[in-house]
Motif scaffolding. Sequence first.
Motif, PDB file in Angstrom:
ATOM      1  N   VAL A   1     119.952  74.661  33.524  1.00 11.23           N
ATOM      2  CA  VAL A   1     120.342  74.885  32.626  1.00 11.23           C
ATOM      3  C   VAL A   1     121.679  75.100  31.334  1.00 11.23           C
ATOM      4  O   VAL A   1     122.639  74.406  32.292  1.00 11.23           O
ATOM      5  CB  VAL A   1     120.285  77.049  32.369  1.00 11.23           C
ATOM      6  N   TYR A   2     121.892  74.981  30.325  1.00 11.91           N
ATOM      7  CA  TYR A   2     123.403  73.748  29.784  1.00 11.91           C
ATOM      8  C   TYR A   2     123.183  75.096  29.223  1.00 11.91           C
ATOM      9  O   TYR A   2     122.702  75.645  27.849  1.00 11.91           O
ATOM     10  CB  TYR A   2     122.638  72.550  29.785  1.00 11.91           C
ATOM     11  N   GLU A   3     124.963  74.885  28.682  1.00  9.97           N
ATOM     12  CA  GLU A   3     125.518  75.873  27.694  1.00  9.97           C
ATOM     13  C   GLU A   3     124.682  75.330  26.417  1.00  9.97           C
ATOM     14  O   GLU A   3     125.121  76.297  25.379  1.00  9.97           O
ATOM     15  CB  GLU A   3     127.402  75.582  27.321  1.00  9.97           C
ATOM     16  N   ASN A   4     124.630  73.375  26.178  1.00  8.44           N
ATOM     17  CA  ASN A   4     124.526  73.530  24.245  1.00  8.44           C
ATOM     18  C   ASN A   4     123.702  72.489  24.148  1.00  8.44           C
ATOM     19  O   ASN A   4     123.227  71.544  25.196  1.00  8.44           O
ATOM     20  CB  ASN A   4     125.315  73.674  23.013  1.00  8.44           C
ATOM     21  N   ASN A   5     123.134  71.869  23.450  1.00 13.61           N
ATOM     22  CA  ASN A   5     121.933  71.085  23.177  1.00 13.61           C
ATOM     23  C   ASN A   5     123.234  69.550  23.317  1.00 13.61           C
ATOM     24  O   ASN A   5     121.856  68.707  24.324  1.00 13.61           O
ATOM     25  CB  ASN A   5     121.816  71.176  21.925  1.00 13.61           C
ATOM     26  N   LEU A   6     124.007  69.366  23.089  1.00 16.34           N
ATOM     27  CA  LEU A   6     124.735  68.109  23.544  1.00 16.34           C
ATOM     28  C   LEU A   6     125.370  68.523  24.860  1.00 16.34           C
ATOM     29  O   LEU A   6     125.148  66.966  24.948  1.00 16.34           O
ATOM     30  CB  LEU A   6     126.263  68.546  22.258  1.00 16.34           C
ATOM     31  N   LYS A   7     125.569  68.882  25.241  1.00 11.82           N
ATOM     32  CA  LYS A   7     125.917  69.153  26.750  1.00 11.82           C
ATOM     33  C   LYS A   7     124.263  68.400  27.251  1.00 11.82           C
ATOM     34  O   LYS A   7     124.332  67.650  29.030  1.00 11.82           O
ATOM     35  CB  LYS A   7     125.556  70.531  27.168  1.00 11.82           C
ATOM     36  N   VAL A   8     123.182  68.851  26.651  1.00 12.54           N
ATOM     37  CA  VAL A   8     122.095  68.665  27.200  1.00 12.54           C
ATOM     38  C   VAL A   8     121.567  67.046  27.614  1.00 12.54           C
ATOM     39  O   VAL A   8     121.127  66.359  28.372  1.00 12.54           O
ATOM     40  CB  VAL A   8     120.662  69.224  27.124  1.00 12.54           C
ATOM     41  N   LEU A   9     122.542  66.546  25.922  1.00 15.63           N
ATOM     42  CA  LEU A   9     122.231  65.293  26.129  1.00 15.63           C
ATOM     43  C   LEU A   9     122.590  64.339  26.885  1.00 15.63           C
ATOM     44  O   LEU A   9     122.451  63.125  27.497  1.00 15.63           O
ATOM     45  CB  LEU A   9     122.357  64.879  24.888  1.00 15.63           C
ATOM     46  N   ASP A  10     124.289  64.697  26.993  1.00 18.90           N
ATOM     47  CA  ASP A  10     125.212  64.315  27.426  1.00 18.90           C
ATOM     48  C   ASP A  10     124.688  63.870  28.622  1.00 18.90           C
ATOM     49  O   ASP A  10     124.732  62.326  30.143  1.00 18.90           O
ATOM     50  CB  ASP A  10     126.689  65.307  27.649  1.00 18.90           C
ATOM     51  N   ALA A  11     123.653  64.467  29.474  1.00 11.96           N
ATOM     52  CA  ALA A  11     123.669  64.785  30.931  1.00 11.96           C
ATOM     53  C   ALA A  11     122.093  64.158  30.925  1.00 11.96           C
ATOM     54  O   ALA A  11     122.394  63.589  32.523  1.00 11.96           O
ATOM     55  CB  ALA A  11     123.109  66.499  31.087  1.00 11.96           C
ATOM     56  N   VAL A  12     121.661  63.867  30.256  1.00 11.97           N
ATOM     57  CA  VAL A  12     120.398  62.807  30.090  1.00 11.97           C
ATOM     58  C   VAL A  12     120.911  61.648  30.442  1.00 11.97           C
ATOM     59  O   VAL A  12     120.605  60.341  30.549  1.00 11.97           O
ATOM     60  CB  VAL A  12     119.651  62.599  29.077  1.00 11.97           C
ATOM     61  N   GLY A  13     122.209  61.495  29.685  1.00  7.42           N
ATOM     62  CA  GLY A  13     122.790  59.850  29.230  1.00  7.42           C
ATOM     63  C   GLY A  13     123.255  59.405  30.343  1.00  7.42           C
ATOM     64  O   GLY A  13     123.300  58.829  30.772  1.00  7.42           O
ATOM     65  N   GLU A  14     123.853  60.644  31.487  1.00  5.92           N
ATOM     66  CA  GLU A  14     125.090  60.419  32.218  1.00  5.92           C
ATOM     67  C   GLU A  14     124.366  60.334  33.287  1.00  5.92           C
ATOM     68  O   GLU A  14     124.155  60.031  34.830  1.00  5.92           O
ATOM     69  CB  GLU A  14     125.869  61.508  32.378  1.00  5.92           C
ATOM     70  N   GLY A  15     122.366  60.035  33.383  1.00 10.74           N
ATOM     71  CA  GLY A  15     121.168  60.535  34.341  1.00 10.74           C
ATOM     72  C   GLY A  15     121.564  61.899  35.251  1.00 10.74           C
ATOM     73  O   GLY A  15     120.913  61.953  36.188  1.00 10.74           O
ATOM     74  N   GLU A  16     121.966  63.090  35.221  1.00  9.48           N
ATOM     75  CA  GLU A  16     122.597  64.046  35.883  1.00  9.48           C
ATOM     76  C   GLU A  16     121.032  64.474  35.342  1.00  9.48           C
ATOM     77  O   GLU A  16     120.526  65.033  36.874  1.00  9.48           O
ATOM     78  CB  GLU A  16     123.504  64.870  34.894  1.00  9.48           C
ATOM     79  N   VAL A  17     120.132  64.050  34.652  1.00  9.74           N
ATOM     80  CA  VAL A  17     118.889  64.842  34.280  1.00  9.74           C
ATOM     81  C   VAL A  17     117.914  63.604  33.955  1.00  9.74           C
ATOM     82  O   VAL A  17     118.365  62.842  33.296  1.00  9.74           O
ATOM     83  CB  VAL A  17     118.472  65.927  33.339  1.00  9.74           C
ATOM     84  N   ALA A  18     116.344  63.545  34.039  1.00  8.35           N
ATOM     85  CA  ALA A  18     116.034  62.516  33.266  1.00  8.35           C
ATOM     86  C   ALA A  18     115.191  63.316  31.836  1.00  8.35           C
ATOM     87  O   ALA A  18     115.536  62.139  31.287  1.00  8.35           O
ATOM     88  CB  ALA A  18     114.578  61.649  33.998  1.00  8.35           C
ATOM     89  N   LEU A  19     115.118  63.796  31.758  1.00 11.89           N
ATOM     90  CA  LEU A  19     114.413  64.601  30.404  1.00 11.89           C
ATOM     91  C   LEU A  19     115.540  65.833  30.064  1.00 11.89           C
ATOM     92  O   LEU A  19     115.577  66.537  30.523  1.00 11.89           O
ATOM     93  CB  LEU A  19     113.690  65.497  30.697  1.00 11.89           C
ATOM     94  N   GLY A  20     115.001  66.161  28.329  1.00 15.74           N
ATOM     95  CA  GLY A  20     115.631  67.247  28.000  1.00 15.74           C
ATOM     96  C   GLY A  20     115.327  67.383  26.186  1.00 15.74           C
ATOM     97  O   GLY A  20     114.383  66.543  25.611  1.00 15.74           O
ATOM     98  N   LEU A  21     115.791  69.286  26.318  1.00 12.86           N
ATOM     99  CA  LEU A  21     114.770  69.365  25.400  1.00 12.86           C
ATOM    100  C   LEU A  21     115.756  69.273  24.366  1.00 12.86           C
ATOM    101  O   LEU A  21     116.604  70.597  24.318  1.00 12.86           O
ATOM    102  CB  LEU A  21     114.185  70.451  25.883  1.00 12.86           C
ATOM    103  N   VAL A  22     115.931  68.991  23.884  1.00 17.57           N
ATOM    104  CA  VAL A  22     116.872  69.154  21.922  1.00 17.57           C
ATOM    105  C   VAL A  22     116.380  68.958  20.745  1.00 17.57           C
ATOM    106  O   VAL A  22     114.667  68.731  20.850  1.00 17.57           O
ATOM    107  CB  VAL A  22     117.803  67.784  22.402  1.00 17.57           C
ATOM    108  N   ASN A  23     116.411  69.187  19.377  1.00 17.11           N
ATOM    109  CA  ASN A  23     116.140  68.807  18.164  1.00 17.11           C
ATOM    110  C   ASN A  23     116.900  67.370  18.096  1.00 17.11           C
ATOM    111  O   ASN A  23     117.965  66.386  18.871  1.00 17.11           O
ATOM    112  CB  ASN A  23     117.183  69.544  16.911  1.00 17.11           C
TER     113      ASN A  23
END
Length: 339
Positions: free
Chosen positions: A200-222
Amino acid sequence: MRRPLIRRLTALCAAATLLATAAACGNPEDDAGLVIYSGRNENLVKPLLEDMEKAIGTTIAVRYGDSAEMAAQIQEEGDKTKAGLFFSQDAGALGALSTKGLLKKLPESSLDKVDPSFRGGAGDWVGTSGRVRVLAYHPGQVSKVPDSVHDLTKPEWKGKVGYVPTNASFQAFVTGMRVLEGDDATRAWLKGLKANEPKVYENNLKVLDAVGEGEVALGLVNHYYWYEQVAEKGEDKVGAKIHFLPGGDPGSLVNAAGVGILKSSDQTAAAQKAVDFLLSEKAQKYFADDTKEYPLAAGVTSTVKDLPALESLDAPKIDLGKLESLQETLKMLQDVGMV
């Protein structure tokens, strides 16, 4: 009482306190020619609304907040609302007001500028910009990107998916799944996703950053979060890629921001000018170029590099006005322990 409901009640109480204070000090809404309740973020649309004020020749006062909270406040205020125009982040909040009969029918000249799939069935609200749900993925961790959100409950994605369950766009997507596949199937998917331990992340940008940094493999965003990051940093610096889901998958929902004129308002003339401004070439280019959303008015197309044309998307066929059942979605998310 669960957290989301507490936040909503707190926000409404704060709004009531603010109104009481403003009444004592002099409220700018009282002197405005048009009062807008905006569920769109102030940082995102303030420059556009400043241009609107000049274009329509009317003083504007804007009250910002969450779209669902704004819609609830309008319903609570009834005929006493100061709002002349509701500018919503998503179609569901507009659908809620339409269902209650609180919006005024718009002229055909305004409605005809936008495809019927992005306006209210009763002709009382119209979409101003669109966004599509996508899967962000880390190319070094994902050899084959899933083609459905239903795949995210499979064992190989355990602990590898990032999302924002409190985000309005995620909740609109879940509402869309409820409309498309039913409550039982949606609840089962939510339980399966939660059991797969998404992060779970605070917002979509943090999800996108987490994917970009390899923290998670996939993210649900706009989609537009990725295009904004690419415009700012360059694609090679973003790290993540995005995948547009095929086959009418509920995870590829195209939602719309839009506007409706309050039926009880005496600001109809100014509000109608505002609607037409938001559908004008200038405003539509703002959505396309500045926010990286899809312009919805005919005659304006996005110039964002590599953004698929709106008509080429294999999105689910859905009446966006039916996304109004947000409270039922929130209850479902609470029941499965996601919020």
